[in-house]
Enzyme design. Structure first.
Site, PDB file in Angstrom:
ATOM      1  N   ARG A   1       0.982   5.508  17.385  1.00  0.00           N
ATOM      2  CA  ARG A   1       0.626   6.550  16.411  1.00  0.00           C
ATOM      3  C   ARG A   1       1.143   7.944  16.767  1.00  0.00           C
ATOM      4  O   ARG A   1       1.645   8.655  15.887  1.00  0.00           O
ATOM      5  CB  ARG A   1      -0.890   6.589  16.199  1.00  0.00           C
ATOM      6  CG  ARG A   1      -1.486   5.318  15.586  1.00  0.00           C
ATOM      7  CD  ARG A   1      -0.604   4.665  14.573  1.00  0.00           C
ATOM      8  NE  ARG A   1      -1.272   3.600  13.825  1.00  0.00           N
ATOM      9  CZ  ARG A   1      -0.644   2.638  13.185  1.00  0.00           C
ATOM     10  NH1 ARG A   1       0.688   2.587  13.211  1.00  0.00           N
ATOM     11  NH2 ARG A   1      -1.293   1.719  12.516  1.00  0.00           N
TER      12      ARG A   1
ATOM     13  N   SER B   1      -6.230  -8.258   8.527  1.00  0.00           N
ATOM     14  CA  SER B   1      -5.547  -6.973   8.564  1.00  0.00           C
ATOM     15  C   SER B   1      -4.764  -6.935   9.871  1.00  0.00           C
ATOM     16  O   SER B   1      -5.339  -7.117  10.949  1.00  0.00           O
ATOM     17  CB  SER B   1      -6.565  -5.832   8.508  1.00  0.00           C
ATOM     18  OG  SER B   1      -5.924  -4.582   8.690  1.00  0.00           O
TER      19      SER B   1
ATOM     20  N   ASP C   1       0.810  -1.217   0.000  1.00  0.00           N
ATOM     21  CA  ASP C   1       0.000   0.000   0.000  1.00  0.00           C
ATOM     22  C   ASP C   1       0.843   1.267   0.000  1.00  0.00           C
ATOM     23  O   ASP C   1       0.582   2.208  -0.756  1.00  0.00           O
ATOM     24  CB  ASP C   1      -0.943  -0.002   1.206  1.00  0.00           C
ATOM     25  CG  ASP C   1      -2.000  -1.096   1.098  1.00  0.00           C
ATOM     26  OD1 ASP C   1      -2.294  -1.525  -0.035  1.00  0.00           O
ATOM     27  OD2 ASP C   1      -2.511  -1.536   2.141  1.00  0.00           O
TER      28      ASP C   1
ATOM     29  N   ASP D   1      -7.166   4.908  13.433  1.00  0.00           N
ATOM     30  CA  ASP D   1      -5.824   5.447  13.252  1.00  0.00           C
ATOM     31  C   ASP D   1      -5.804   6.758  12.485  1.00  0.00           C
ATOM     32  O   ASP D   1      -4.957   7.616  12.729  1.00  0.00           O
ATOM     33  CB  ASP D   1      -4.938   4.419  12.550  1.00  0.00           C
ATOM     34  CG  ASP D   1      -4.438   3.350  13.505  1.00  0.00           C
ATOM     35  OD1 ASP D   1      -4.428   3.606  14.720  1.00  0.00           O
ATOM     36  OD2 ASP D   1      -4.074   2.255  13.044  1.00  0.00           O
TER      37      ASP D   1
END
Length: 412
Positions: free
Chosen positions: A94, A174, A14, A123
């Site tokens: 994050r 995922s 990605d 996220d």
């Protein structure tokens, strides 16, 4: 001259596709920033793909030590787990990634930063809020939100631009991971009735394959922070690595929950967090010796608020600063050792000691060394029960009721 953008880069399909798309569709010069939180496996391949995708710079930051010291361990000191289970591994990573993106943007003179979060998850909120707080002048591009690739489309795009991303066998899940934990979702896990398939797990053994004998480890803490393993000083990274391996071998750290996402939906999530679960068990146990009852009760309320704040992407807030100051104050005497038994999926504290302990053997024992003045209890009980006695005489005894029915509301 084209504007520059710093992309949070993983080296996978990605973000490799996003590197080229940001150039072709948006006209940016792209700097790929790979941040290692204990989740990078193919460093060489990641660099190759960044170069093939046309990045003007590829940079790597080993942020594992900072992640432990400034994010995971402060959350451990707070006993922060979201909705009673999740140790917040992804959520804690994050804000650090966001901070490092901003640092790199300032270094290279970029006007924008980018991430690959979808428009459905938590996220994107964590990144966007953190980035906007730290650098409101920077443009934020969510590549997956703005250009929704299917896997096949991304593969075709990369192949068409000479980016060597192998198709391989696609995982049905995922997955996001760092040192503090591994998050697994999608595939069969989207049905809460389905038992998580064994192939979803990588860090933990099923109970039937764990050792027959328990393992015991001694964890040392100073001011709420883990600093030693079996009596030997150890770095935070090495400690977590070793605990992930050992506790995972004993099946510790599997979590299966339906959680309430920040974006308003319920999501079935499976987590593996062997070291985090083990350290949380040890830390909580040490606090039972070193904090007062009032401190423990207040801290439990703060822990929930702290966990919600982290989960909701508010790390860089004044509210977090205030809560963190309280947590840090509570930890000034949380120093000592905990003996932890790892066995059959459990991490149980079986021994605790501290030279700051509030546990007094002479007061607690029923043996010959008992130093508790039992006669003093009479006056204490009299004063403690005085308000109830007064109320009973003045009110309750004037309208006698069956005491067995007091807790049955609505009965006459």
């Amino acid at each position: 001259m084209a504007e520059r953008i710093v992309l949070a880069y993983s080296g996978g399909l990605d973000t490799s596709a996003a590197t080229k798309w940001l150039q072709e569709d948006r006209g940016y010069e792209v700097i790929c920033l790979l941040i290692d939180l204990g989740n990078v496996e193919d460093m060489e391949g990641a660099e190759r793909r960044a170069n093939e995708a046309g990045a003007i710079e590829y940079a790597v930051v080993d942020a594992r030590e900072d992640f432990m010291r400034y994010f995971a361990f402060p959350a451990l000191a707070a006993n922060a787990v979201y909705e009673g289970e999740y140790p917040l591994a992804t959520a804690l990573g994050r804000p650090l990634i966001a901070k490092l993106l901003v640092d790199k943007a300032r270094e290279v003179g970029a006007t924008a930063v980018a991430h690959g979060c979808t428009g459905k998850g938590n996220d994107q909120v964590r990144f966007d809020v953190a980035l906007a707080t730290l650098a409101p002048d920077l443009t934020i591009v969510g590549t997956a939100r703005e250009h929704q690739w299917t896997r096949e489309e991304a593969l075709d795009y990369c192949r068409g631009h000479g980016i060597s991303v192998e198709g391989g066998e696609r995982s049905p899940y995922s997955i996001d991971e760092n040192m503090w934990g591994r998050a697994i979702e999608a595939g069969e896990l989207e049905d809460p009735w389905v038992t998580p398939p064994e192939d979803a797990y990588q860090w933990t053994r099923p109970i039937g394959q764990t050792p027959d004998e328990a393992a015991e480890v001694e964890l040392g803490f100073e001011r709420g922070m883990p600093v030693s393993l079996d009596g030997e000083p150890i770095s935070s990274v090495d400690l977590v690595d070793r605990l992930n391996e050992l506790a995972g071998m004993h099946g510790v750290g599997r979590l299966d929950m339906v959680e309430n996402r920040l974006v308003g939906i319920k999501s079935r999530e499976v987590y593996e967090a062997p070291a985090a679960v083990a350290l949380l068990a040890a830390h909580r146990k040490l606090e039972t010796l070193t904090l007062t009852k009032d401190q423990m009760r207040m801290k439990a309320r703060v822990a929930q608020e702290y966990a919600d704040l982290v989960y909701n992407g508010q790390w860089f807030s004044a509210h977090h600063q205030d809560l963190a100051s309280y947590v840090q104050s509570t930890q000034r005497h949380v120093t000592g050792e905990v003996r932890l038994r790892l066995w059959r999926g459990h991490a149980d504290a079986v021994g605790t000691r501290s030279d700051r302990s509030l546990y007094n053997y002479a007061l607690a024992t029923y043996g010959s060394e008992d130093d508790f003045d039992q006669q003093a209890a009479l006056g204490f009980i009299k004063l403690w029960g005085l308000p109830l006695e007064v109320q009973a005489r003045q009110q309750l005894l004037r309208e006698p009721a069956d005491p067995l029915r007091l807790a049955a509301p609505g009965e006459e």
